[in-house]
Design a protein around this motif. Structure first.
Motif, short mmCIF file in Angstrom:
data_model
loop_
_atom_site.label_atom_id
_atom_site.label_comp_id
_atom_site.label_asym_id
_atom_site.label_seq_id
_atom_site.Cartn_x
_atom_site.Cartn_y
_atom_site.Cartn_z
N VAL A 110 0.68 -1.24 -0.08
CA VAL A 110 0.19 0.12 0.12
C VAL A 110 0.91 1.21 0.09
CG1 VAL A 110 -1.82 -0.97 1.43
CG2 VAL A 110 -0.33 0.14 2.63
N GLY A 111 2.00 1.31 0.24
CA GLY A 111 2.94 2.25 0.41
C GLY A 111 2.35 3.50 1.43
N THR A 112 2.26 4.72 0.55
CA THR A 112 1.59 5.91 1.21
C THR A 112 0.05 6.03 0.79
OG1 THR A 112 2.62 7.49 0.01
CG2 THR A 112 3.93 6.86 1.95
N GLN A 113 -0.46 4.98 -0.11
CA GLN A 113 -1.57 5.55 -0.73
C GLN A 113 -2.85 5.32 0.44
OE1 GLN A 113 -2.06 3.74 -4.76
NE2 GLN A 113 -0.34 2.56 -3.94
N LEU A 114 -2.51 4.39 1.46
CA LEU A 114 -3.64 4.14 2.26
C LEU A 114 -2.96 4.07 3.63
CD1 LEU A 114 -6.17 2.69 2.91
CD2 LEU A 114 -5.19 0.77 2.60
N PRO A 115 -3.71 4.83 4.66
CA PRO A 115 -3.19 5.04 6.04
C PRO A 115 -3.35 3.54 6.69
CG PRO A 115 -4.75 6.63 5.61
CD PRO A 115 -4.81 5.81 4.55
N ILE A 116 -2.29 3.15 7.34
CA ILE A 116 -2.33 2.02 8.19
C ILE A 116 -2.01 2.11 9.54
CG2 ILE A 116 -1.33 0.91 6.23
CD1 ILE A 116 1.31 0.69 7.61
N LEU A 117 -2.46 1.16 10.35
CA LEU A 117 -2.44 1.23 11.83
C LEU A 117 -1.97 -0.14 12.18
CD1 LEU A 117 -2.67 2.54 14.64
CD2 LEU A 117 -4.92 2.12 14.52
N GLY A 118 -0.81 -0.23 13.18
CA GLY A 118 -0.54 -1.67 13.71
C GLY A 118 -1.15 -1.82 15.13
N ILE A 119 -1.79 -2.76 15.19
CA ILE A 119 -2.17 -3.59 16.70
C ILE A 119 -0.86 -4.46 17.13
CG2 ILE A 119 -3.83 -4.99 17.94
CD1 ILE A 119 -5.80 -4.43 15.40
N PRO A 120 -0.24 -3.81 18.31
CA PRO A 120 0.94 -4.65 18.63
C PRO A 120 0.83 -5.87 19.05
CG PRO A 120 0.28 -2.99 20.36
CD PRO A 120 -0.75 -2.90 19.10
N THR A 121 1.13 -7.05 18.35
CA THR A 121 1.03 -8.46 18.79
C THR A 121 2.23 -9.28 18.36
OG1 THR A 121 0.05 -9.50 16.55
CG2 THR A 121 -1.49 -8.20 18.06
N LEU A 174 15.65 0.33 7.68
CA LEU A 174 14.51 0.89 7.13
C LEU A 174 13.92 0.48 6.10
CD1 LEU A 174 12.43 3.60 7.66
CD2 LEU A 174 14.22 4.83 6.64
N HIS A 175 12.48 0.07 6.03
CA HIS A 175 11.92 -0.43 5.07
C HIS A 175 11.15 0.79 4.11
CE1 HIS A 175 13.07 -4.85 5.30
NE2 HIS A 175 13.17 -4.28 6.50
N GLY A 176 10.99 1.63 4.63
CA GLY A 176 10.07 2.85 3.91
C GLY A 176 9.43 3.52 5.13
N VAL A 177 8.54 4.48 4.35
CA VAL A 177 7.73 5.28 5.49
C VAL A 177 6.08 5.12 5.09
CG1 VAL A 177 7.05 7.61 5.92
CG2 VAL A 177 9.52 6.95 5.60
N ALA A 178 5.26 5.02 6.20
CA ALA A 178 3.91 4.83 5.80
C ALA A 178 3.07 6.06 6.56
CB ALA A 178 3.61 3.56 6.86
N ARG A 179 1.86 5.90 6.27
CA ARG A 179 1.09 7.01 6.95
C ARG A 179 0.19 6.44 7.77
NH1 ARG A 179 -2.81 8.43 2.40
NH2 ARG A 179 -3.79 9.73 4.00
N VAL A 180 0.17 7.14 8.86
CA VAL A 180 -0.67 6.64 10.19
C VAL A 180 -1.25 7.57 10.81
CG1 VAL A 180 1.25 4.73 10.76
CG2 VAL A 180 1.28 7.01 11.68
N PRO A 181 -2.46 7.50 11.56
CA PRO A 181 -3.29 8.57 12.17
C PRO A 181 -2.45 9.14 13.44
CG PRO A 181 -4.45 6.31 12.14
CD PRO A 181 -3.08 5.93 11.65
N GLN A 182 -2.73 10.46 13.57
CA GLN A 182 -1.79 11.17 14.14
C GLN A 182 -2.43 11.29 15.39
OE1 GLN A 182 -1.27 15.20 12.46
NE2 GLN A 182 0.55 15.31 13.76
N GLU A 183 -2.18 10.45 16.45
CA GLU A 183 -2.69 10.64 17.91
C GLU A 183 -1.27 10.06 18.72
OE1 GLU A 183 -5.76 10.76 19.64
OE2 GLU A 183 -6.31 11.59 17.77
N ARG A 184 -0.55 11.24 18.92
CA ARG A 184 0.66 11.31 19.64
C ARG A 184 0.46 10.47 21.03
NH1 ARG A 184 4.32 16.36 21.53
NH2 ARG A 184 5.33 15.53 22.65
N ALA A 185 -0.44 10.80 21.79
CA ALA A 185 -0.49 10.09 23.14
C ALA A 185 -0.91 8.64 23.09
CB ALA A 185 -1.47 10.79 23.93
N LEU A 186 -1.31 8.14 22.08
CA LEU A 186 -1.61 6.57 21.98
C LEU A 186 -0.81 5.83 21.18
CD1 LEU A 186 -5.48 7.03 21.76
CD2 LEU A 186 -4.31 6.56 23.61
#
Length: 366
Positions: A123-134, A186-198
């Motif tokens: 998906v590169g930077t076309q789509l925002p992603i978010l990881g659930i740490p597992t 470093l494999h690349g840069v993704a787009r993630v939601p900006q919620e610094r505290a979480l």
């Protein structure tokens, strides 16, 4: 209606409690199962997704244990995408491609750095992603601090309360870790939601000026160790200083046990620790993940809830360089044990030893 993509790596994190540094590759997965490892990612994904139930988003999920089951456990209806594979990296990539083509607004995935790398490749930077740490290794800045936080971040984004920012996707070579070497890329840069505290920060190394103080502290701590008491020494370069001061190289990314000034057991699993705790009182010595501030739940899952409850908070000793602590933003520590109640019990201020005669107080965030 906002559209959410869901991918779960069903084997992510299985190597943690049995001390295998990860589960990349069929041989390592087979060994993890031989050692009694059990899946953890599905339940952690369900905890995150349960935070989204009130929103009722349209969900595209990978089939079976790769997403569909976690959605069902969280009470979310979903449409299943085809992957052509049962599980594995190829299936993850196929699901990510399908979700990109299906127009999802956010792709949430449960796994570790390897899963993040596979998702990013499609998906590169076309789509925002978010990881659930597992996973076992989570050095990338695409992960929330814990599953519930991941759900809250996703909700904020889907409701339009969070913009996106760039975040690095890193991964470590598991074979190198098993040989005592840290090899990150470093494999690349993704787009993630900006919620610094979480969100967790990316992993960073220790500052050079901390080295002399930590070397001296390691030698001091060895002289303070009590006869007949077990010392469970965590992973990382700070802990390796203490291991070397005891006279053994130790395991860089594993937990070693010392007794009466010698190595008793190397690279132990959760089960081995629990057996040892039946024999003698114990202290766990933990480092802090640079840049992220994690004490527990990032590469040291051998310190499971069962182990931590046996130890008690009073028998946890934290060691870190002063500059590493000063670089934390926000200035607090984190734990992600897998049990929210235990995380809450561990919250509060804790002393961190930074030099032979110096310590700092920092808060473990609830």
């Amino acid at each position: 209606m906002q559209r959410l993509g869901v991918i779960v790596n069903p084997i992510a994190g299985m190597g943690g409690r049995v001390g295998l540094k990860g589960t990349d590759g069929p041989a390592i997965l087979a060994r993890a199962r031989e050692l009694g490892a059990e899946p953890v990612s599905g339940a952690r994904a369900a905890r995150a997704l349960a935070e989204l139930r009130r929103l009722g988003p349209a969900v595209l999920a990978a089939p079976g244990s790769m997403g569909e089951q976690a959605c069902a456990a969280a009470g979310l209806a979903c449409e299943v995408v085809e992957t052509g594979e049962a599980t594995g990296a190829a299936a993850t990539r196929a699901a990510a491609r399908a979700m990109l083509g299906g127009g999802v607004d956010l792709l949430i995935f449960a796994g570790g750095d390897g899963t993040a790398r596979d998702v990013l490749a499609e998906v590169g930077t076309q789509l925002p992603i978010l990881g659930i740490p597992t996973g076992v290794k989570m050095h990338s800045a695409v992960f929330a601090q814990n599953p519930a936080a991941a759900g809250r971040v996703a909700a904020a984004f889907l409701e339009g309360r969070a913009a996106t920012q760039e975040a690095e996707v890193m991964d470590l070579d598991e074979d190198a870790l098993r040989q005592g070497r840290v090899s990150a890329r470093l494999h690349g840069v993704a787009r993630v939601p900006q919620e610094r505290a979480l969100m967790q920060a990316g992993k960073s190394g220790a500052a050079i000026p901390d080295e002399a103080a930590l070397e001296a502290l390691a030698r001091r701590m060895v002289t303070e160790m009590q006869p007949g008491r077990l010392y469970l020494l965590g992973c990382g370069t700070t802990m390796r200083r203490i291991k070397r001061a005891l006279g053994f190289a130790g395991t860089l990314m594993g937990v070693d046990v010392a007794l009466d000034g010698r190595l008793l057991a190397a690279d132990v699993t959760e089960a081995q620790i629990l057996r040892l705790l039946d024999q003698a009182p114990a202290t766990a010595i933990l480092g802090v993940t640079g840049g992220q501030g994690f004490l527990l739940g990032r590469g040291n899952q051998q310190f499971s809830p069962a182990v931590l409850r046996r130890l008690g908070r009073e028998n946890l000793v934290v060691v870190a360089g002063q500059q590493k602590l000063a670089a934390l933003d926000p200035a607090c520590l984190h734990v992600d044990t897998g049990e929210a109640a235990l995380d809450a019990e561990l919250a509060g201020y804790i002393a961190i030893r930074t030099a032979p005669d110096r310590s700092a107080m920092l808060r473990i965030a609830a």
